[in-house]
Motif scaffolding. Sequence first.
Motif, PDB file in Angstrom:
ATOM      1  N   MET A   1      38.389  38.638  37.156  1.00 38.48           N
ATOM      2  CA  MET A   1      39.451  38.931  36.131  1.00 38.48           C
ATOM      3  C   MET A   1      39.396  40.433  35.812  1.00 38.48           C
ATOM      4  N   VAL A   2      40.222  41.075  35.791  1.00 40.68           N
ATOM      5  CA  VAL A   2      40.078  42.782  35.301  1.00 40.68           C
ATOM      6  C   VAL A   2      41.047  43.196  34.095  1.00 40.68           C
ATOM      7  N   GLY A   3      40.616  44.178  33.552  1.00 40.71           N
ATOM      8  CA  GLY A   3      41.430  44.814  32.658  1.00 40.71           C
ATOM      9  C   GLY A   3      41.554  44.316  31.203  1.00 40.71           C
ATOM     10  N   GLY A   4      40.507  43.432  31.062  1.00 39.13           N
ATOM     11  CA  GLY A   4      40.363  43.053  29.409  1.00 39.13           C
ATOM     12  C   GLY A   4      39.607  44.004  28.831  1.00 39.13           C
ATOM     13  N   GLY A   5      39.722  44.082  27.327  1.00 35.93           N
ATOM     14  CA  GLY A   5      39.015  44.739  26.505  1.00 35.93           C
ATOM     15  C   GLY A   5      39.561  44.824  25.087  1.00 35.93           C
ATOM     16  N   MET A   6      38.990  45.180  23.986  1.00 34.47           N
ATOM     17  CA  MET A   6      39.704  45.474  22.930  1.00 34.47           C
ATOM     18  C   MET A   6      39.860  46.621  22.216  1.00 34.47           C
ATOM     19  N   GLY A   7      39.061  47.349  21.257  1.00 31.00           N
ATOM     20  CA  GLY A   7      39.551  48.636  20.880  1.00 31.00           C
ATOM     21  C   GLY A   7      40.918  48.532  20.258  1.00 31.00           C
ATOM     22  N   ARG A   8      41.637  49.845  20.423  1.00 23.47           N
ATOM     23  CA  ARG A   8      42.924  49.997  19.699  1.00 23.47           C
ATOM     24  C   ARG A   8      43.962  49.162  20.442  1.00 23.47           C
ATOM     25  N   THR A   9      43.770  48.869  21.655  1.00 21.91           N
ATOM     26  CA  THR A   9      44.798  48.353  22.377  1.00 21.91           C
ATOM     27  C   THR A   9      43.874  47.054  23.090  1.00 21.91           C
ATOM     28  N   PRO A  10      44.073  45.816  22.375  1.00 24.80           N
ATOM     29  CA  PRO A  10      43.432  44.680  22.767  1.00 24.80           C
ATOM     30  C   PRO A  10      44.272  44.104  23.714  1.00 24.80           C
ATOM     31  N   ILE A  11      43.762  43.820  24.946  1.00 26.71           N
ATOM     32  CA  ILE A  11      44.346  43.097  26.227  1.00 26.71           C
ATOM     33  C   ILE A  11      43.499  42.177  26.821  1.00 26.71           C
ATOM     34  N   LEU A  12      43.837  41.159  27.087  1.00 26.04           N
ATOM     35  CA  LEU A  12      42.981  40.014  27.774  1.00 26.04           C
ATOM     36  C   LEU A  12      43.218  40.366  29.212  1.00 26.04           C
ATOM     37  N   GLY A  13      41.967  40.170  29.891  1.00 27.49           N
ATOM     38  CA  GLY A  13      41.993  40.379  31.413  1.00 27.49           C
ATOM     39  C   GLY A  13      43.040  39.659  32.246  1.00 27.49           C
ATOM     40  N   SER A  14      43.544  40.069  33.411  1.00 26.49           N
ATOM     41  CA  SER A  14      44.198  39.188  34.361  1.00 26.49           C
ATOM     42  C   SER A  14      43.575  38.801  35.528  1.00 26.49           C
ATOM     43  N   VAL A  15      43.739  37.453  36.203  1.00 31.75           N
ATOM     44  CA  VAL A  15      43.040  37.084  37.386  1.00 31.75           C
ATOM     45  C   VAL A  15      43.540  37.948  38.523  1.00 31.75           C
ATOM     46  N   ILE A  16      43.026  38.738  39.102  1.00 28.61           N
ATOM     47  CA  ILE A  16      43.533  39.381  40.467  1.00 28.61           C
ATOM     48  C   ILE A  16      43.002  38.652  41.733  1.00 28.61           C
ATOM     49  N   ARG A  17      42.093  37.724  41.675  1.00 35.97           N
ATOM     50  CA  ARG A  17      41.575  37.032  42.687  1.00 35.97           C
ATOM     51  C   ARG A  17      41.080  35.714  42.486  1.00 35.97           C
ATOM     52  N   GLU A  18      41.535  34.539  42.637  1.00 37.54           N
ATOM     53  CA  GLU A  18      41.252  33.440  42.357  1.00 37.54           C
ATOM     54  C   GLU A  18      39.838  33.032  43.168  1.00 37.54           C
ATOM     55  N   PHE A  19      39.502  33.264  44.354  1.00 38.94           N
ATOM     56  CA  PHE A  19      38.302  32.963  44.820  1.00 38.94           C
ATOM     57  C   PHE A  19      37.757  34.338  45.853  1.00 38.94           C
ATOM     58  N   LEU A  20      36.686  34.711  45.538  1.00 41.91           N
ATOM     59  CA  LEU A  20      36.234  35.870  46.344  1.00 41.91           C
ATOM     60  C   LEU A  20      34.770  35.285  46.795  1.00 41.91           C
ATOM     61  N   PRO A  21      34.413  35.193  48.013  1.00 38.08           N
ATOM     62  CA  PRO A  21      33.564  34.653  48.664  1.00 38.08           C
ATOM     63  C   PRO A  21      32.154  35.475  48.141  1.00 38.08           C
ATOM     64  N   TRP A  22      31.028  34.903  47.800  1.00 36.05           N
ATOM     65  CA  TRP A  22      29.936  35.742  47.120  1.00 36.05           C
ATOM     66  C   TRP A  22      29.569  36.706  47.994  1.00 36.05           C
ATOM     67  N   GLN A  23      29.579  36.720  49.166  1.00 36.39           N
ATOM     68  CA  GLN A  23      29.253  37.775  50.024  1.00 36.39           C
ATOM     69  C   GLN A  23      29.620  39.070  49.748  1.00 36.39           C
ATOM     70  N   HIS A  24      30.995  38.942  49.163  1.00 33.68           N
ATOM     71  CA  HIS A  24      31.734  40.114  49.029  1.00 33.68           C
ATOM     72  C   HIS A  24      31.905  40.714  47.728  1.00 33.68           C
ATOM     73  N   VAL A  25      31.125  40.280  46.845  1.00 29.73           N
ATOM     74  CA  VAL A  25      31.044  40.674  45.345  1.00 29.73           C
ATOM     75  C   VAL A  25      30.871  42.113  45.174  1.00 29.73           C
TER      76      VAL A  25
END
Length: 568
Positions: A202-226
């Motif tokens: 998930m990427v792009g979540g955060g609070m502060g003055r513009t609260p946004i929930l993160g979006s899933v950009i990849r459902e499955f990333l093999p661990w070797q590539h983290v």
Amino acid sequence: MYRYDQHDHQIIKERIAQFRDQVSRRLSNELSEDEFRILRLQNGLYMQRHAYMLRVAVPYGMLSSNQVRKFAHIARKYDRGYGHFTTRQNIQYNWINLEDTPDILEELASVEMHAIQTSGNCMRNITSDEFAGVAADEVIDPRAYAEILRQWTTFHPEFAYLPRKFKIAINGAKEDRAAIAVHDIGLTVVHNEAGEVGFKVMVGGGMGRTPILGSVIREFLPWQHVMTYLEAILRIYNQYGRRDNIYKARIKILVKAIGAEDFARQVEEEWQDIKDGPATLTEAELKRVASYFTTPDYENLPAQDAAYEQHLQDNKSFANWVKRNVKPHKVAGYAAVVLSLKKPGVPPGDASSEQMDFIADLADQYSFGELRVTHEQNLVLADVKVADLFTVWQEAKAHGLATPNIGLLTDMICCPGGDFCALANAKSIPIALDITDRFNDLDYLHDIGDIELNMSGCINACGHHHVGNIGILGVDKDGSEFYQVSIGGAQGNSAAIGKIIGPSFAAGQMPEVIDRIIQVYVRDRLENERFIDTAQRLGIAPFKEFVYATPIRTNEHHGEDAGTAVSY
Ligand code: HEM
Ligand code: SF4
């Protein structure tokens, strides 16, 4: 837990010597406060309302008893006898003298700790589930990955000057206890259909003055590539993140601006250049790091313990504590214990030196010498024998650490607010204390059940008010402190941002406001329905109607004018 090798010791030692020199130049006015600022922030030292604040990194919230003893010692010797545990699993000291900081850092280094990257536009402490490795609902233990990411992101030049600070959280259980949706990157360790291990990203979540929930950009990333995949994300962020406007600099704004889909496409494209490169994680490296997280020497115990069952029947206070503060463990005969740092009359998350020393002893005696800091600002003994629970409860109770309120209304998250923080618009700690005072009936609290009340003293949202079932935000109105209330926020698997119910309130009105909100819940709930489910089912209308129906008198001990709500 990760142990320093000789290189780690050397790097930290050199860093402290460097900082000692910088501090002495500041003290002799060779450096102005402005020149010194950037140097101190690189070592976790903030300037607060009254004093300096030092934020110490606790990687993914794991601590040894010796480290906790050192925290106690630092609090006693250099601060006012307490420390403040934070939602990002760190500890903060609020009353630090500048001239003492190099010595404090030296003390910390002696137990393999530091304050590097706890501030500034870099990768901050990587957070995780406080029950990692023991949770009954764990899919994969995330700690080895957290440690790998920690080592990789510390001092990495590509990440040393990001557009803004960057927070990564990683969860390996079915239930998300790491609030991954409100992080710049939130990782969930999962199995794919073939049974392989990888990450949902998930990427792009955060609070502060513009609260946004993160979006899933990849459902499955093999661990070797983290690492290579995360590096691709950070390259895109480094390239396109807004450096011209601090309020628009977080990755959440970039993801929102270009859309999660397009962001994901750009990341995939960038990734092709580094995929399978030298930063690809190997089985050997994963094993090496995982070996730091060896399973404790669990005994072969029966799942049931007769004496424990008897205590449960005979002692209602103990049973209440077990119900709220004891969590299931994946090994039979063991349990995880949450020590509540939410005792009435004490700011949420604060622990005294005496308590910290005691907690360290408790961990040595009953939990393999280890502790964890929770996202809700409590502490956890992760490996307690069920047969020891009664003794642990009695001892914890004697030290004010067994309030049976985990997950209840008084287990609030609360930022330091106007009492300490230079950025605050309003105080938050006294409001938390007043609410705790008002809800001092434990039976009523247990009847209300699971509810998350989060409070921040300003729009920065350190107290996570956006994702509180009830959120309180301190605002400034013509120089006076007021509080805006939201309902329906949630963290975890069904994260949501709360909705503001209407005009803000004076400080002294807050306990009554919360009381009225709870009354609506108690009135309208279906059987066994949690507050958040009622709130999401009904929306804010019934709450709004009841809270504002009649004027709320202001609690006189705040000495403010009585009156109805004002708009903000
Ligand atoms: C008292 C000193 C503190 C200062 C000066 C401070 C400052 C800030 C600032 C400026 C931000 C906004 C950053 C942004 O997104 O643009 C922020 C956010 C945040 N702070 Fe603090 N903070 C303090 C204490 C704390 C404490 C005690 C906690 C934990 C309880 C905390 C946790 C957070 C969190 C979780 C956010 C994140 C919001 C997000 O994810 O966007 N901070 N803080
Ligand atoms: S929310 Fe605001 S007042 Fe509270 S700690 Fe963060 S910056 Fe300070």
